[in-house]
Design a protein around this motif. Structure first.
Motif, short mmCIF file in Angstrom:
data_model
loop_
_atom_site.label_atom_id
_atom_site.label_comp_id
_atom_site.label_asym_id
_atom_site.label_seq_id
_atom_site.Cartn_x
_atom_site.Cartn_y
_atom_site.Cartn_z
N GLU A 1 30.94 42.42 40.05
CA GLU A 1 32.49 42.79 39.55
C GLU A 1 32.42 44.25 39.26
O GLU A 1 33.53 44.89 39.86
CB GLU A 1 32.64 41.94 38.48
CG GLU A 1 34.24 42.07 38.28
CD GLU A 1 34.85 40.92 37.16
OE1 GLU A 1 35.86 41.45 36.61
OE2 GLU A 1 34.28 40.19 36.98
N CYS B 1 32.54 46.05 42.64
CA CYS B 1 33.87 45.79 43.58
C CYS B 1 35.02 46.56 42.93
O CYS B 1 35.81 47.04 43.62
CB CYS B 1 34.00 44.29 43.71
SG CYS B 1 32.69 43.56 44.75
N ASP C 1 28.76 33.50 47.50
CA ASP C 1 29.87 33.19 46.76
C ASP C 1 30.22 34.08 45.68
O ASP C 1 31.53 34.61 45.42
CB ASP C 1 29.64 31.69 46.21
CG ASP C 1 29.66 30.63 47.31
OD1 ASP C 1 29.80 30.92 48.42
OD2 ASP C 1 29.37 29.58 46.65
N ARG C 2 29.24 34.49 45.04
CA ARG C 2 29.66 35.33 43.84
C ARG C 2 30.19 36.79 44.28
O ARG C 2 31.11 37.35 43.60
CB ARG C 2 28.20 35.55 43.04
CG ARG C 2 27.94 34.38 42.21
CD ARG C 2 26.51 34.69 41.34
NE ARG C 2 26.88 35.69 40.32
CZ ARG C 2 25.84 36.75 39.97
NH1 ARG C 2 24.57 36.28 40.56
NH2 ARG C 2 26.10 37.54 39.24
N GLU D 1 31.55 37.56 47.14
CA GLU D 1 32.87 37.24 47.71
C GLU D 1 33.84 37.03 46.89
O GLU D 1 35.05 37.77 47.04
CB GLU D 1 32.47 36.08 48.55
CG GLU D 1 33.76 35.64 49.47
CD GLU D 1 33.46 34.42 50.35
OE1 GLU D 1 33.23 34.50 51.77
OE2 GLU D 1 33.23 33.37 49.74
N GLN D 2 33.42 36.40 45.66
CA GLN D 2 34.63 36.14 44.73
C GLN D 2 35.04 37.39 44.15
O GLN D 2 36.36 37.81 44.11
CB GLN D 2 34.31 35.32 43.59
CG GLN D 2 35.26 35.14 42.49
CD GLN D 2 34.83 34.09 41.67
OE1 GLN D 2 33.77 33.42 41.74
NE2 GLN D 2 35.63 33.70 40.31
N ALA D 3 34.10 38.33 43.80
CA ALA D 3 34.42 39.79 43.23
C ALA D 3 35.04 40.71 44.15
O ALA D 3 36.21 41.30 43.72
CB ALA D 3 33.20 40.30 42.75
N TYR E 1 36.93 39.70 46.95
CA TYR E 1 38.34 39.31 46.97
C TYR E 1 39.34 39.86 45.94
O TYR E 1 40.40 39.87 45.89
CB TYR E 1 38.45 37.80 47.36
CG TYR E 1 37.79 37.62 48.76
CD1 TYR E 1 37.40 38.54 49.49
CD2 TYR E 1 37.48 36.30 49.10
CE1 TYR E 1 36.80 38.19 50.66
CE2 TYR E 1 36.82 35.96 50.38
CZ TYR E 1 36.46 36.96 51.20
OH TYR E 1 35.89 36.80 52.24
N GLN E 2 38.86 39.53 44.39
CA GLN E 2 39.47 39.77 43.34
C GLN E 2 39.97 41.31 43.37
O GLN E 2 41.10 41.42 42.92
CB GLN E 2 38.60 39.69 41.97
CG GLN E 2 39.11 39.98 41.02
CD GLN E 2 38.06 39.70 39.72
OE1 GLN E 2 37.04 39.31 39.95
NE2 GLN E 2 38.59 40.27 38.50
N TYR E 3 39.17 42.20 44.15
CA TYR E 3 39.44 43.33 44.11
C TYR E 3 40.21 43.84 45.32
O TYR E 3 40.23 45.40 45.86
CB TYR E 3 38.34 44.32 43.80
CG TYR E 3 38.20 44.12 42.10
CD1 TYR E 3 38.86 44.92 41.06
CD2 TYR E 3 37.44 43.49 41.63
CE1 TYR E 3 38.90 44.76 39.99
CE2 TYR E 3 37.00 43.41 40.45
CZ TYR E 3 37.85 43.97 39.45
OH TYR E 3 37.77 43.87 38.24
N ARG F 1 34.59 31.79 56.49
CA ARG F 1 34.67 32.56 55.45
C ARG F 1 35.63 33.89 55.31
O ARG F 1 36.18 34.45 54.51
CB ARG F 1 33.24 33.17 55.24
CG ARG F 1 32.36 31.90 54.32
CD ARG F 1 31.09 32.44 53.83
NE ARG F 1 30.31 31.52 52.80
CZ ARG F 1 30.50 31.31 51.54
NH1 ARG F 1 31.16 32.46 50.99
NH2 ARG F 1 29.75 30.45 50.99
N GLY G 1 39.40 35.33 53.62
CA GLY G 1 39.20 36.46 52.81
C GLY G 1 40.40 37.35 53.30
O GLY G 1 41.26 37.13 54.10
#
Length: 287
Positions: free
Chosen positions: A126, A129, A151-152, A154-156, A158-160, A183, A187
């Motif tokens: 996190e 990113c 996954d981890r 990718e989540q971070a 996309y969050q940013y 995927r 995104g």
């Protein structure tokens, strides 16, 4: 200054959209997207900024910023050499962020950080990113991170607002191509990076005869979702670029640029890079 470097619109709130805009602009102009790769910290931190800016001035549409790593499995001898020197001279992930910040403050060309997963994981996904976003980065390429384990990050990402871009080699089964396409479609922005041949990076004189059939296989999955494809590994001439952009929306050039920097004294590197990028652009239709 090249008009692609300074745009009238404000930087998107989602940085990955700059990548999408680069592909859309090239499509509107009837040409492919040119994506050069540079190693952060090679030949030095300050000079890497200058050669990257020279590429932007020469007409690069998107720029990959390599993050040096001690065990670069996908890199050929040329990129390994550049990474080794960058590490010897003190380049770190924080240093790569600073290179990105300096470049993004002077050009609007989208920047993509490319490097291996272990240093990013150690940095903190996190935090990495968040810092990438804050330093003007639009996307990430992590060659040794399979989509099943992404996954981890990718989540971070996309969050940013960052694109996470996956590589597809010619040996990839259809199931993996479909997974990666889904995927990317879920995104922000981004594209699919198609590897022109099996093996490591490095300039080559000929493009694989099987490239067109490989890209046609990937296109079956990307076409409906309108995901652009870029081809990398081994491209070095305007002819290569012309061939590749018949079948894909973009072309990536890396090792040839490192070789060019290697061959020139520092005072000549910026001009050499700008001229080379301009010569590669001649391989893009309607330029």
């Amino acid at each position: 200054m090249n008009t692609r470097n300074v745009q009238e619109q404000a930087t998107p709130l989602v940085p990955a959209l700059k990548i999408t805009q680069a592909f859309q602009r090239a499509k509107h102009e009837g040409r492919g997207v040119l994506i050069p790769y540079f190693m952060c910290g090679y030949p030095s931190a300050s000079q890497s900024v200058q050669v990257i800016l020279a590429a932007a001035e020469g007409g690069a549409d998107i720029i990959e910023l390599g993050m040096p790593f001690s065990d670069p499995l996908a890199d050929g001898a040329t990129i390994q050499h550049a990474g080794h020197i960058a590490l010897e001279r003190g380049m770190t992930l924080k240093g790569c962020m600073e290179v990105a910040r300096e470049v993004s403050s002077q050009t609007d060309v989208p920047l993509i950080l490319m490097g291996y997963y272990n240093p990013v994981l150690a940095y903190g996904l996190e935090r990495f990113c968040a810092d990438a976003n804050a330093h003007g980065v639009s996307g990430l390429i992590i060659p040794d991170l399979p989509p099943e384990e992404a996954d981890r990050l990718e989540q971070a990402a996309y969050q940013y607002g960052l694109a996470l871009i996956f590589l597809i080699p010619p040996t990839a089964p259809d199931e993996r191509i479909q997974l990666i396409t889904e995927r990317v479609a879920a995104g922000h922005g981004g594209f699919i990076y198609c590897i022109s041949l099996s093996g490591v990076t490095g300039s080559r004189s000929e493009i694989s005869a099987h490239l067109s059939s490989f890209l046609a296989r990937v296109r079956k999955y990307t076409q409906e979702k309108q995901i652009p494809m870029a081809v990398g590994f081994g491209l070095s001439t305007p002819e290569h670029i012309a061939t590749v952009t018949q079948y894909a929306e973009g072309a990536v050039v890396g090792s040839a640029l490192v070789n060019l920097i290697d061959q020139k004294p520092e005072a000549e590197q910026q001009t050499a890079i700008k001229n080379y990028i301009q010569s590669l652009s001649k391989g893009l239709p309607n330029q």
